[in-house]
Design an enzyme around this catalytic site. Structure first.
Site, PDB file in Angstrom:
ATOM      1  N   SER A 158      -1.855  -2.323   6.575  1.00  0.00           N
ATOM      2  CA  SER A 158      -0.289  -2.322   6.022  1.00  0.00           C
ATOM      3  C   SER A 158       0.398  -2.623   6.940  1.00  0.00           C
ATOM      4  CB  SER A 158      -0.056  -1.174   5.230  1.00  0.00           C
ATOM      5  OG  SER A 158      -0.179  -0.116   5.727  1.00  0.00           O
TER       6      SER A 158
ATOM      7  N   HIS B 154      -2.593  -4.454  -0.263  1.00  0.00           N
ATOM      8  CA  HIS B 154      -1.860  -5.811   0.271  1.00  0.00           C
ATOM      9  C   HIS B 154      -2.613  -7.108   0.477  1.00  0.00           C
ATOM     10  CE1 HIS B 154       1.452  -3.324   2.074  1.00  0.00           C
ATOM     11  NE2 HIS B 154       0.441  -2.225   2.384  1.00  0.00           N
TER      12      HIS B 154
ATOM     13  N   LYS C 272       3.170  -4.376  -5.063  1.00  0.00           N
ATOM     14  CA  LYS C 272       3.505  -5.491  -3.941  1.00  0.00           C
ATOM     15  C   LYS C 272       3.347  -6.571  -4.671  1.00  0.00           C
ATOM     16  CE  LYS C 272       1.762  -1.571  -1.112  1.00  0.00           C
ATOM     17  NZ  LYS C 272       2.962  -0.833  -1.512  1.00  0.00           N
TER      18      LYS C 272
HETATM   19  C1  LIG Z   1      -2.659   0.483   1.581  1.00  0.00           C
HETATM   20  C2  LIG Z   1      -1.683   1.002   0.755  1.00  0.00           C
HETATM   21  N1  LIG Z   1      -2.381   1.724  -0.205  1.00  0.00           N
HETATM   22  C3  LIG Z   1      -1.522   2.500  -1.150  1.00  0.00           C
HETATM   23  C4  LIG Z   1      -0.065   2.260  -0.916  1.00  0.00           C
HETATM   24  C5  LIG Z   1       0.537   3.088  -1.893  1.00  0.00           C
HETATM   25  O1  LIG Z   1       0.929   2.356  -3.172  1.00  0.00           O
HETATM   26  P1  LIG Z   1       2.254   2.572  -3.925  1.00  0.00           P
HETATM   27  O2  LIG Z   1       3.633   2.052  -3.338  1.00  0.00           O
HETATM   28  O3  LIG Z   1       2.106   2.024  -5.292  1.00  0.00           O
HETATM   29  O4  LIG Z   1       2.197   4.197  -4.115  1.00  0.00           O
HETATM   30  C6  LIG Z   1       0.578   1.462  -0.071  1.00  0.00           C
HETATM   31  C7  LIG Z   1       2.006   1.484  -0.175  1.00  0.00           C
HETATM   32  O5  LIG Z   1       2.729   1.401   0.634  1.00  0.00           O
HETATM   33  C8  LIG Z   1      -0.306   0.806   0.891  1.00  0.00           C
HETATM   34  O6  LIG Z   1       0.337   0.391   1.798  1.00  0.00           O
END
Ligand SMILES: Cc1ncc(COP(=O)(O)O)c(C=O)c1O
Length: 392
Positions: free
Chosen positions: A179, A207, A238
Site C-alpha cells: 500500500s 490495492h 478502493k
Molecule cells: C493492504 C490493505 N489491506 C487492508 C486495508 C484495510 O481496508 P479497509 O480500508 O477496507 O478497512 C487496507 C486499507 O487501507 C490496505 O491498504
C-alpha cells in the site's frame, strides 16, 4: 491525562503528528478534493477506477436505502443477513472462481478477523515487513508467533520457514500490491514456497483487486496462481469506490470463518444499501476494462515523468507512485507546497513507513485526464526543484 498532552507535543516537534483534514463544503467531484473552499486535484485517494461518484452505484444504493431502510439492525448471524448479502456472495465466488465467498464490514476487520480465526498460540505467521497494519494487528490478536521476513526477500522467508517447521499451523500472508510502496509481492515464488513447506497462503488484494487480472479479478488471477491461494482477500473501499471487504476460498474456509471470525460474528452487518452498492460496483469493475487501461497509462506516464526529473520513485507498475523524501519535516514542506499549488498529496511518515523513508504517496485514478496528470507532474517537478529535493 497530562501525559497525553506531552506525548502529542513530542510528536508535533518531530513532525510526526497526524491531523484529520478535510472540508465541510460539498459537493465532491471525481478526482478532486475540497480543502476549505479550495478544490485540489486529488493525487492521494484509493478510488483507482474513479467509481466513488458513479451514478449507477449511487442510484442502486438509493433504491435499496428506500426499500430496505438505513441499517441492517443486527449482526449477520442474528438477523442482519439480508438478501443483498446472499446475492453478492454468490456473485463474488463466481467472479473469483472460488467455492464460496464472505463479505466483511471492511478490510481491517477482514484481515484481523481471518488471521485470528486461522492461527493461535502454537502457530506461526510468516508476514512481509511491509504488510498492512490490519494484517499485523490480526497476527497480534491471534497470539501466533509473528515471523516477519524482509520486504519481498524470499531467501529470508525460506530460512524462517525452515526454522519453524515444527509449528502446528503455518500461514504465509502478504499484500499483493504494497500500500505505501506500490510494488508487487513475489506471488509466484510465494505459491511455490507454500507448496514446498505445506503452509496456508493468504493474499490481500486491497490495492490490486479491480485493477489487475481478467475482469479485475486481481494480481493472483493475472499471474495464474489464483488456485494456489487458500485465503483470497480484497476490499470494496478502493477500486470499487464503496466500502467493505471480501474473502474468497473453499466452502470449508468460509464455514470456519462464519464460526470463528469475531469481527464478523460480533459486529453489526453492513447496511443493505452498501451491499447492493458493492454489487453495482462489481458489474462496472467486471465490464469496464477501459478504466484499467486508462489507469495504467496515466500511472506509467506519471511515474516516468517523476523518475526522469530525478525523484526517488517506488518500483512497479501500480497506480501507487511513492516519492521517497526521507526526512519527516521535508516531506511535510513538500506536501504543503503542493497543496498551495492545488494538489492534494499526503505525506506518509513513520511509523506507517520505516524511519528515514518519509514519502509522498501519489496515487492515480481513472477519473483524471491526461492533461490533469501532466500538469500535476510539471508542478510536482518544479516544486521538487524549488525545495531542493531534486537537482536535475
Ligand atoms: C493492504 C490493505 N489491506 C487492508 C486495508 C484495510 O481496508 P479497509 O480500508 O477496507 O478497512 C487496507 C486499507 O487501507 C490496505 O491498504
Amino acid at each position: 491525562m497530562d501525559w497525553m498532552e506531552k506525548e502529542l507535543e513530542r510528536l508535533n516537534d518531530a513532525s510526526l503528528e497526524r491531523l484529520l483534514r478535510g472540508s465541510a463544503a460539498t459537493p465532491q467531484l471525481p478526482g478532486y478534493t475540497l480543502r476549505g473552499e479550495r478544490l485540489l486535484l486529488n493525487l492521494a485517494s484509493n478510488d483507482y477506477l474513479g467509481l466513488a461518484q458513479h451514478p449507477a452505484i449511487i442510484d442502486q444504493m438509493r433504491e435499496t436505502l428506500l426499500a430496505e431502510g438505513s441499517g441492517s439492525g443486527a449482526s449477520r448471524l442474528v438477523t442482519g443477513n439480508r438478501w443483498p448479502y446472499i446475492v453478492l456472495e454468490e456473485r463474488l465466488s463466481r467472479w473469483q472462481g472460488s467455492e464460496a465467498a464472505l463479505v466483511f464490514a471492511n478490510g481491517y476487520m477482514a484481515n484481523s478477523g481471518v488471521i485470528s480465526a486461522l492461527v493461535g498460540r502454537n502457530d506461526v505467521v510468516f508476514s512481509d515487513r511491509f504488510n498492512h497494519a490490519s494484517i499485523v494487528d490480526g497476527i497480534g490478536l491471534s497470539r501466533a508467533e509473528h515471523a516477519r521476513y524482509r520486504h519481498n526477500d524470499m531467501e529470508h522467508l525460506e530460512a524462517l520457514l525452515n526454522k519453524h517447521q515444527d509449528k502446528r499451523r503455518k500461514l504465509i500472508v502478504t499484500d499483493a500490491v504494497f500500500s505505501m510502496d506500490g510494488d508487487a509481492a513475489s506471488l509466484v515464488k510465494l505459491a511455490e514456497l507454500k507448496r514446498k513447506y505445506g503452509t496456508m497462503l493468504m493474499v490481500d488484494e486491497a490495492h490490486s483487486g479491480g485493477i489487475y487480472g481478467e475482469c479485475g479479478r486481481g494480481l493472483c488471477n493475472e499471474l495464474g496462481i489464483q488456485h494456489e491461494v487458500d485465503i483470497h482477500m480484497g476490499t470494496f473501499s478502493k477500486s470499487f469506490g464503496v466500502y467493505g471487504a471480501y474473502v474468497c476460498g473453499s466452502r470449508t474456509l468460509i464455514r470456519w470463518l462464519v464460526n470463528k471470525a469475531r469481527p464478523l460474528i460480533y459486529s453489526t452487518a453492513l447496511p443493505p444499501s452498501i451491499v447492493t452498492g458493492i454489487a453495482a460496483a462489481l458489474s462496472l469493475v467486471e465490464a469496464e476494462q477501459w478504466r484499467r487501461e486508462r489507469l495504467f497509462s496515466l500511472s506509467a506516464s506519471f511515474r516516468s515523468r517523476l523518475l526522469h526529473a530525478g525523484f526517488k520513485v517506488g518500483t512497479g507498475n501500480s497506480p501507487i507512485v511513492p516519492v521517497i523524501v526521507g526526512d519527516n519535516e521535508a516531506v511535510l514542506r513538500f506536501s504543503k507546497a503542493l497543496e498551495r499549488k492545488g494538489i492534494e498529496a499526503v505525506a506518509i511518515r513513520p511509523p506507517t513507513v520505516p524511519e528515514g523513508t518519509a514519502r509522498i504517496r501519489f496515487s492515480l485514478t481513472a477519473a483524471h485526464s491526461d492533461k490533469e496528470v501532466n500538469n500535476a507532474a510539471e508542478i510536482i517537478c518544479a516544486t521538487g526543484h524549488q525545495l531542493g529535493l531534486i537537482r536535475r
